[in-house]
Motif scaffolding. Structure first.
Motif, PDB file in Angstrom:
ATOM      1  N   UNK A 101      45.205  24.528  52.264  1.00 27.38           N
ATOM      2  CA  UNK A 101      43.932  25.056  51.759  1.00 27.38           C
ATOM      3  C   UNK A 101      43.888  26.581  51.889  1.00 27.38           C
ATOM      4  N   UNK A 102      44.490  27.100  52.951  1.00 31.12           N
ATOM      5  CA  UNK A 102      44.568  28.566  53.076  1.00 31.12           C
ATOM      6  C   UNK A 102      45.379  29.159  51.918  1.00 31.12           C
ATOM      7  N   UNK A 103      46.472  28.488  51.560  1.00 33.26           N
ATOM      8  CA  UNK A 103      47.305  28.960  50.451  1.00 33.26           C
ATOM      9  C   UNK A 103      46.531  28.917  49.136  1.00 33.26           C
ATOM     10  N   UNK A 104      45.770  27.842  48.941  1.00 35.67           N
ATOM     11  CA  UNK A 104      44.973  27.736  47.720  1.00 35.67           C
ATOM     12  C   UNK A 104      43.912  28.839  47.661  1.00 35.67           C
TER      13      UNK A 104
ATOM     14  N   UNK B  16      43.568  31.743  44.798  1.00 41.84           N
ATOM     15  CA  UNK B  16      42.350  31.909  43.993  1.00 41.84           C
ATOM     16  C   UNK B  16      41.875  33.348  44.043  1.00 41.84           C
ATOM     17  N   UNK B  17      41.875  33.937  45.229  1.00 41.86           N
ATOM     18  CA  UNK B  17      41.471  35.341  45.355  1.00 41.86           C
ATOM     19  C   UNK B  17      42.424  36.265  44.607  1.00 41.86           C
ATOM     20  N   UNK B  18      43.716  35.946  44.627  1.00 43.72           N
ATOM     21  CA  UNK B  18      44.683  36.773  43.897  1.00 43.72           C
ATOM     22  C   UNK B  18      44.510  36.632  42.389  1.00 43.72           C
ATOM     23  N   UNK B  19      44.212  35.406  41.917  1.00 44.31           N
ATOM     24  CA  UNK B  19      44.029  35.202  40.482  1.00 44.31           C
ATOM     25  C   UNK B  19      42.841  35.982  39.939  1.00 44.31           C
ATOM     26  N   UNK B  20      41.831  36.199  40.774  1.00 47.07           N
ATOM     27  CA  UNK B  20      40.667  36.969  40.326  1.00 47.07           C
ATOM     28  C   UNK B  20      41.034  38.419  40.028  1.00 47.07           C
ATOM     29  N   UNK B  21      42.146  38.900  40.575  1.00 49.45           N
ATOM     30  CA  UNK B  21      42.563  40.288  40.365  1.00 49.45           C
ATOM     31  C   UNK B  21      43.718  40.422  39.378  1.00 49.45           C
ATOM     32  N   UNK B  22      44.172  39.322  38.807  1.00 50.02           N
ATOM     33  CA  UNK B  22      45.281  39.382  37.848  1.00 50.02           C
ATOM     34  C   UNK B  22      44.791  40.008  36.545  1.00 50.02           C
ATOM     35  N   UNK B  23      45.551  40.923  35.935  1.00 44.64           N
ATOM     36  CA  UNK B  23      45.141  41.495  34.638  1.00 44.64           C
ATOM     37  C   UNK B  23      44.927  40.410  33.595  1.00 44.64           C
TER      38      UNK B  23
ATOM     39  N   UNK C 245      37.670  31.127  35.809  1.00 45.88           N
ATOM     40  CA  UNK C 245      37.613  30.149  36.899  1.00 45.88           C
ATOM     41  C   UNK C 245      37.607  30.789  38.292  1.00 45.88           C
ATOM     42  N   UNK C 246      38.511  31.716  38.619  1.00 45.42           N
ATOM     43  CA  UNK C 246      38.483  32.288  39.976  1.00 45.42           C
ATOM     44  C   UNK C 246      37.149  32.959  40.309  1.00 45.42           C
ATOM     45  N   UNK C 247      36.546  33.646  39.328  1.00 40.90           N
ATOM     46  CA  UNK C 247      35.260  34.302  39.575  1.00 40.90           C
ATOM     47  C   UNK C 247      34.176  33.283  39.914  1.00 40.90           C
TER      48      UNK C 247
END
Length: 432
Positions: A249-252, A256-263, A298-300
């Motif tokens: 769950x920590x990895x997920x 998710x937090x990283x995907x919110x910052x992907x261009x 989705x991440x947002x």
């Protein structure tokens, strides 16, 4: 000097110099903050002023009043006056005859071409629409307002100056003389540009509109909302309320937090590879654009939903469990309704972000020229940001004001969506 009255400790000495420095630092900090806010407001005002000053003229269109002899033999030789027959008639020749009658003595192909160029390339459709609205005009001479060309429209809006050499003007001296004659007879009028809101895209600036892009945006956002809202909210509920705390769950959560910052263009590449190349979905369709924007949004939504769930006090959960509610009942009957205002606010802000995205949609082919209004989510379409991009890249002067006007429409949509988010938060938010 401050003296302590409770014991015999020596009085506390305050250095006046240090006090002055601290007060001066606080004043400088307040001044810098105010200056930053004022600078941001000034830049915003300059931006809005630039956009509005260039775009407000797009809401007006120049028309030329022409006396057209609507010959019944040319329009309705059978005399049926059926809508199909009237719509199928050729009105271009009637319009050109009327222009030649207005300015007799025009000889030569070049001069006639210049005369015909005073009106738009689709001006004959204005004549057709007038006949369809009133079939009794057939067989009479009627004064009909037809759209002027892009150059004439730009001239009367002040974008083409008169007092420059003829070689530097798109409208030549002979055309200026014709326009002066028409203006002297009160045959140049300006009307509200209804076609800007009812037409799709066009190669001709005077015929181009935003309806196709608006409908494409609505279809795309509908697909985005239908996909990302339930998936995002349910994911947030599971991670916040049911998921065990372990390395998976920590990895997920980290991803998710990283995907919110992907261009955003990376999501466009993903959509190109999976939805188009692998799944074979139609290119430039709102259904594909909505799926790509759903991945991006989705991440947002997940992050905002988790924050809203976390803001609900633990006492709500404990009270529900204490009276015998199950874990599922606690979450869906008590916690989720209280967190819903924050979830809706995050969702609307995420949708507003998706509405303004261009890069991912360019990768899936929504940059194509689409003249028709999309009739379904699988039809080829474009969206407002991409339409703005296409018009900004067009060389015609008329598309400059169309670009700014479309930006104004897009900003209006964004302001409305953000206002709804603020109203929902103010209306339903509870303070604990």
């Amino acid at each position: 000097m401050v003296k302590n009255m409770t014991d015999n400790t020596p009085p506390l000495k305050i250095n006046p110099t240090l006090l002055k420095r601290r007060n001066a630092a606080e004043k400088r900090f307040r001044f810098y903050g105010l200056a930053a806010v004022m600078t941001a407001v000034l830049v915003l005002c300059l931006l809005l002023t630039s956009i509005i000053s260039k775009g407000y003229t797009a809401f007006q269109q120049t028309y030329i009043l022409v006396d057209i002899r609507l010959d019944a033999e040319s329009i309705d030789p059978k005399g049926t006056k059926r809508v199909e027959d009237l719509a199928a008639a050729s009105y271009k020749g009637l319009l050109r005859n009327a222009l030649r009658e207005q300015f007799p003595g025009i000889e030569g192909r070049k001069a006639k071409r210049s005369l015909y160029g005073l009106v738009g390339s689709a001006a004959d459709f204005d004549v057709r629409d007038a006949v369809l609205d009133n079939p009794k005009l057939v067989g009479t001479t009627a004064t009909i307002a037809v759209k002027s060309s892009d150059d004439v429209d730009s001239f009367y809006k002040g974008y083409i100056p008169r007092d420059v050499p003829e070689s530097n003007r798109k409208i030549k001296d002979r055309e200026l003389a014709w326009l002066d004659t028409l203006a002297a007879d009160d045959r140049i009028v300006k009307k509200f540009n209804v076609d800007f809101f009812t037409n799709g895209d066009s190669r001709e600036p005077e015929e181009a509109g935003i309806l196709g892009a608006v409908v494409g945006s609505l279809y795309t956002l509908a697909i985005t909302l239908a996909l990302c809202f339930p998936i995002g909210v349910l994911t947030a509920i599971y991670l916040e309320e049911f998921a065990p705390t372990n390395k998976w769950t920590d990895l997920i959560e980290v991803n998710i937090n990283n995907l919110a910052a992907v261009p955003s263009i990376v999501f466009g590449l993903l959509g190109l590879a999976i939805f188009l190349n692998f799944m074979g979905l139609p290119r430039s369709a709102p259904i594909v654009g909505g799926m790509v924007l759903a991945l991006m949004t989705l991440p947002t939504i997940i992050i905002a939903s988790r924050a809203a769930l976390k803001a609900v006090p633990p006492s709500i959960r404990e009270a529900a469990l204490g009276i015998g509610a199950s874990r599922m009942q606690t979450v869906f009957h008590h916690v989720l309704p209280l967190a819903m205002p924050g979830i809706l606010t995050g969702t609307i802000l995420g949708m507003a972000q998706a509405l303004g995205e261009t890069a991912p949609l360019l990768m899936i082919g929504m940059v194509a020229f689409i003249a028709d209004i999309p009739g379904s989510m699988s039809d080829a379409a474009t969206v407002l940001p991409v339409q703005i991009y296409l018009w900004a890249d067009s060389p015609e002067r008329g598309f400059v004001e169309k670009t700014s006007a479309a930006i104004m429409i897009l900003l209006a949509f964004l302001v409305v969506m953000n206002a709804i988010a603020v109203i929902l938060r103010k209306r339903f938010e509870r303070r604990w």
